[in-house]
Design an enzyme around this catalytic site. Structure first.
Site, PDB file in Angstrom:
ATOM      1  N   ASP A 157       0.853  -1.275  -0.019  1.00  0.00           N
ATOM      2  CA  ASP A 157      -0.150  -0.007  -0.224  1.00  0.00           C
ATOM      3  C   ASP A 157       0.755   1.249  -0.044  1.00  0.00           C
ATOM      4  O   ASP A 157       2.082   1.110   0.161  1.00  0.00           O
ATOM      5  CB  ASP A 157      -0.735   0.029   1.143  1.00  0.00           C
ATOM      6  CG  ASP A 157      -1.773   1.209   1.428  1.00  0.00           C
ATOM      7  OD1 ASP A 157      -2.561   1.653   0.368  1.00  0.00           O
ATOM      8  OD2 ASP A 157      -1.750   1.757   2.385  1.00  0.00           O
ATOM      9  N   ASP A 182      -1.666  -0.452   5.916  1.00  0.00           N
ATOM     10  CA  ASP A 182      -1.874  -0.028   7.221  1.00  0.00           C
ATOM     11  C   ASP A 182      -3.039   0.169   7.716  1.00  0.00           C
ATOM     12  O   ASP A 182      -3.517   0.481   8.868  1.00  0.00           O
ATOM     13  CB  ASP A 182      -1.426   1.560   7.348  1.00  0.00           C
ATOM     14  CG  ASP A 182      -2.383   2.539   6.251  1.00  0.00           C
ATOM     15  OD1 ASP A 182      -2.301   2.031   5.232  1.00  0.00           O
ATOM     16  OD2 ASP A 182      -2.514   3.301   7.065  1.00  0.00           O
ATOM     17  N   ASP A 222      -0.446   5.182   0.880  1.00  0.00           N
ATOM     18  CA  ASP A 222      -0.765   6.227   1.801  1.00  0.00           C
ATOM     19  C   ASP A 222      -0.892   5.401   3.380  1.00  0.00           C
ATOM     20  O   ASP A 222      -1.549   4.451   3.466  1.00  0.00           O
ATOM     21  CB  ASP A 222      -2.152   6.661   1.560  1.00  0.00           C
ATOM     22  CG  ASP A 222      -2.096   7.650   0.502  1.00  0.00           C
ATOM     23  OD1 ASP A 222      -1.146   8.559   0.442  1.00  0.00           O
ATOM     24  OD2 ASP A 222      -2.735   7.618  -0.556  1.00  0.00           O
TER      25      ASP A 222
END
Length: 335
Positions: free
Chosen positions: A19, A214, A21
């Site tokens: 991922d 995250d 961001d």
């Protein structure tokens, strides 16, 4: 690090599906230590993002500016996936109302469809992705088209987007307004929906991929939906307590405080029992006890907490952490 690559977490996988961001960068800034952590592997690294506001080349350029070694061929965006989904559902040359940036509109053009900004002429489809400039007018055009039967694909349904200043409204917040106005559910390209993971696996040729992210509700849920092992890093949206409370569809295989856990033995981050720790749920309290005399390892305690909470069907509303040097874990789980 001196650890042999074959024994590290990343050494068990041929492709990392990373991922962006909150995982490798936060807005315009890299996550501390992320560049150095990723440089230590030999596996392929693909950056898989729900953010449809930028082109793959722009994403790759940003990553390169921050010090990451990559190129646009290793970037998979939800905009690309959404365009591919629409190309399979409407005739070539069809008009598609674009709620999003010019980068999203360009992806629509690349698959032989015609991007438009108005519902006039009964367009065949609507594609909706994040754009900070989205306003009532374009949301209304999307609503008009969908209410007359247009196919609707959302690049993602993330309610929030991490920025340098904190969490801001994400594409999912805008999608919710169109859903309310139309009563229609969109097809979804991005995580946790399967299409983006399936495209990333196909493009990378992965046989033993690891999803790294995250967010439990997108990255980890997307991994679960496609039966791929996952690593949750606590550098973005989801917290340690969120991980312990995770529902079955959002439970990661591994947890780490940052990306450097990739360079440690896989056993170091896998959710499960750890030496010196015990856990139980009694009378609504999740109790963790460290019996060692040295300062407790916080990550070990967190991994035991998750394993205990996930295996025990009893509900709990409070956490008790006992033992030498467990103050940090206690703070993480009682915020």
């Amino acid at each position: 690090m001196s650890t042999q690559a074959s024994t590290t977490l990343r050494g068990h996988h041929d492709v990392l599906l990373l991922d962006l961001d909150g995982t490798v960068y936060q807005g315009k800034d890299p996550i501390i230590g992320a560049v150095d952590a990723l440089k230590q592997g030999v596996e392929k690294q693909y950056f898989v993002t729900n953010n449809a506001s930028r082109s793959p080349s722009d994403v790759a350029e940003h990553l390169q500016e921050l010090g990451f070694e990559t190129s646009e061929e290793f970037v998979v965006t939800s905009a690309q996936v959404a365009a591919r989904m629409l190309s399979e559902r409407v005739p070539a040359g069809s008009a598609v109302v674009v709620v999003g940036t010019d980068a999203l509109a360009n992806e629509i053009s690349l698959v032989g469809l015609q991007p438009v900004r108005s519902a006039d002429g009964e367009p065949a489809a609507v594609v909706q992705g994040h754009n900070p400039a989205t306003d009532w007018g374009i949301l209304a055009e999307a609503t008009f088209a969908i209410r007359t039967g247009a196919v609707w694909v959302a690049t993602n349904t993330d309610a929030t987007l991490p920025t340098e200043r904190g969490l801001a409204p994400g594409n999912g917040s805008m999608v919710a307004s169109v859903r309310t106005a139309t009563g229609v559910e969109p097809l979804v390209a991005g995580k946790p929906a399967a299409p983006i993971m399936q495209d990333a696996i196909r493009l990378s040729g992965a046989e033993r991929p690891l999803v790294v992210g995250d967010r439990l509700d997108t990255d980890i849920a997307g991994a679960t939906a496609t039966e791929i092992p996952s690593l949750l890093v606590l550098t973005g949206v989801s917290s340690a307590l969120d991980a312990v409370r995770a529902v079955k569809s959002e439970r990661p295989t591994h947890i780490g405080f940052d990306l450097d856990v990739l360079n440690l033995p896989a056993a170091r981050s896998v959710v499960g029992q750890k030496d010196g720790w015990t856990g139980s749920v009694t009378d609504g309290v999740l109790t963790l006890h460290y019996a060692g005399h040295d300062t407790a390892d916080t990550l070990d305690g967190l991994l035991v907490a998750a394993a205990t909470a996930w295996q025990d069907t009893a509900e709990w509303t409070a956490v008790r952490v006992q033992g030498v040097g467990t103050d940090v874990l206690r703070e993480l789980l009682t915020r």
